[in-house]
Design an enzyme around this catalytic site. Structure first.
Site, PDB file in Angstrom:
ATOM      1  N   GLU A  40      38.768 -20.211  37.022  1.00 29.18           N
ATOM      2  CA  GLU A  40      39.019 -21.175  35.949  1.00 29.18           C
ATOM      3  C   GLU A  40      37.749 -21.969  35.692  1.00 29.18           C
ATOM      4  O   GLU A  40      36.936 -22.190  36.599  1.00 29.18           O
ATOM      5  CB  GLU A  40      40.148 -22.114  36.371  1.00 29.18           C
ATOM      6  CG  GLU A  40      40.558 -23.119  35.305  1.00 29.18           C
ATOM      7  CD  GLU A  40      41.670 -24.059  35.752  1.00 29.18           C
ATOM      8  OE1 GLU A  40      42.377 -24.588  34.884  1.00 29.18           O
ATOM      9  OE2 GLU A  40      41.819 -24.276  36.975  1.00 29.18           O
ATOM     10  N   LYS A 115      46.251 -21.508  28.800  1.00 25.75           N
ATOM     11  CA  LYS A 115      47.022 -22.115  29.885  1.00 25.75           C
ATOM     12  C   LYS A 115      48.213 -22.902  29.350  1.00 25.75           C
ATOM     13  O   LYS A 115      48.061 -23.780  28.492  1.00 25.75           O
ATOM     14  CB  LYS A 115      46.094 -23.021  30.690  1.00 25.75           C
ATOM     15  CG  LYS A 115      46.695 -23.634  31.943  1.00 25.75           C
ATOM     16  CD  LYS A 115      45.627 -24.439  32.662  1.00 25.75           C
ATOM     17  CE  LYS A 115      46.127 -25.020  33.971  1.00 25.75           C
ATOM     18  NZ  LYS A 115      45.071 -25.827  34.638  1.00 25.75           N
ATOM     19  N   CYS A 156      45.720 -21.279  37.260  1.00 28.07           N
ATOM     20  CA  CYS A 156      45.767 -22.448  38.142  1.00 28.07           C
ATOM     21  C   CYS A 156      47.156 -23.099  38.255  1.00 28.07           C
ATOM     22  O   CYS A 156      48.033 -22.569  38.929  1.00 28.07           O
ATOM     23  CB  CYS A 156      44.718 -23.455  37.700  1.00 28.07           C
ATOM     24  SG  CYS A 156      44.267 -24.668  38.987  1.00 28.07           S
TER      25      CYS A 156
END
Length: 281
Positions: A40, A115, A156
């Site tokens: 990330e 995301k 994440c």
């Protein structure tokens, strides 16, 4: 297919991160990887939103992405830019995208995932994150088909939302990608457990390249990340752990292991409808 997972400690200047990331990709290729994954925030780590406005670009102008596309074509590999922080062209929302980008062996972009779940958390009295203040959330799960596996793309904090991974696995994912820049506090407590759980629940490989250590910063508060990039097998075994130093780990993917794990515990086929619980008052 051999996967090479990069563990990096990038700074807050995208142009200066190009050489560091290129070197990691080339070392992964030299190690035999045909699928290379970066973490990330591969292009920039910074807590300073004003700095983001000054140094970040739209997707087509990002120097790290341009380099990664060139490297994929040069080596003839699949390459996951774990995520890049990018400006968008949306006049109604000036926040950035936190975007994972899959690049094919010809250098073409084959899939994008923004995301979905954003890290708005007070980790300690002095460590607070409000990702939604600067990042626009995605609203679409992404399954990418490659010749070697079907990839479920996540980033994440998504790892705390198991329904996303179940949906990806039930749609056909065999490998789940979880590039991260995990907090040292939550990383020490939860990182390995969460990733192993996602592998066990879905019978998928989990590949989690990571940022690590103290990150070079030219402005704003200092950033540190947990490290421990992990490759995890479909039965939940850890195949490789990068520790806390920048470097590389490798994992050889065998889709037979996915079939075997799912045959032993076929829980993806055992969903049953149920009434939700009544909310207590």
């Amino acid at each position: 297919m051999r996967a090479g997972l990069c563990q990096l400690s990038v700074g807050d200047l995208p142009a200066e991160n190009v050489a560091l990331v290129r070197d990691a990709v080339r070392r992964a290729v030299a190690g035999g990887a045909g699928f290379v994954l970066t973490p990330e925030c591969t292009n920039c780590i910074s807590a300073d939103r004003k700095h983001h406005q000054n140094v970040l670009t739209v997707e087509g102008e990002d120097p790290v992405l341009a380099m990664l596309r060139d490297e994929a074509a040069r080596a003839g590999i699949w390459l996951l830019a774990g995520s890049l922080i990018l400006k968008t062209a949306d006049p109604e929302d000036t926040r950035f995208a936190n975007r994972s980008i899959l690049i094919g062996p010809d250098g073409a972009i084959t899939a994008r995932y923004d995301k979905i779940h954003l890290f708005d958390v007070q980790v300690t009295e002095t460590e607070t994150y409000r990702e939604s203040a600067g990042i626009r959330p995605g609203d679409r799960a992404v399954l990418a088909q490659t010749p070697f596996a079907a990839l479920g793309m996540t980033i994440c904090y998504d790892v705390r939302f198991p329904h996303l991974y179940r949906a990806l696995a039930q749609a056909g994912a065999q490998v789940l990608t979880v590039p991260a820049a995990f907090s040292p506090v939550t990383g020490a407590a939860h990182w390995e457990t969460l990733l192993r759980a996602r592998a066990i629940e879905t019978g998928c490989y989990v590949l989690a390249p990571a940022q690590t250590g103290q990150h070079p910063q030219t402005t704003g508060r200092k950033r540190a990340t947990h490290g421990h990039a992990l490759a995890i097998a479909p039965w939940g075994e850890i195949l490789a752990d990068a520790g806390t130093e920048p470097g590389l780990i490798f994992a050889d993917l065998d889709l037979g292991a996915v079939e075997h794990a799912r045959a032993r515990v076929p829980s993806l086929d055992h969903d049953r409808p149920f009434a939700p619980p009544e909310r207590l008052t």
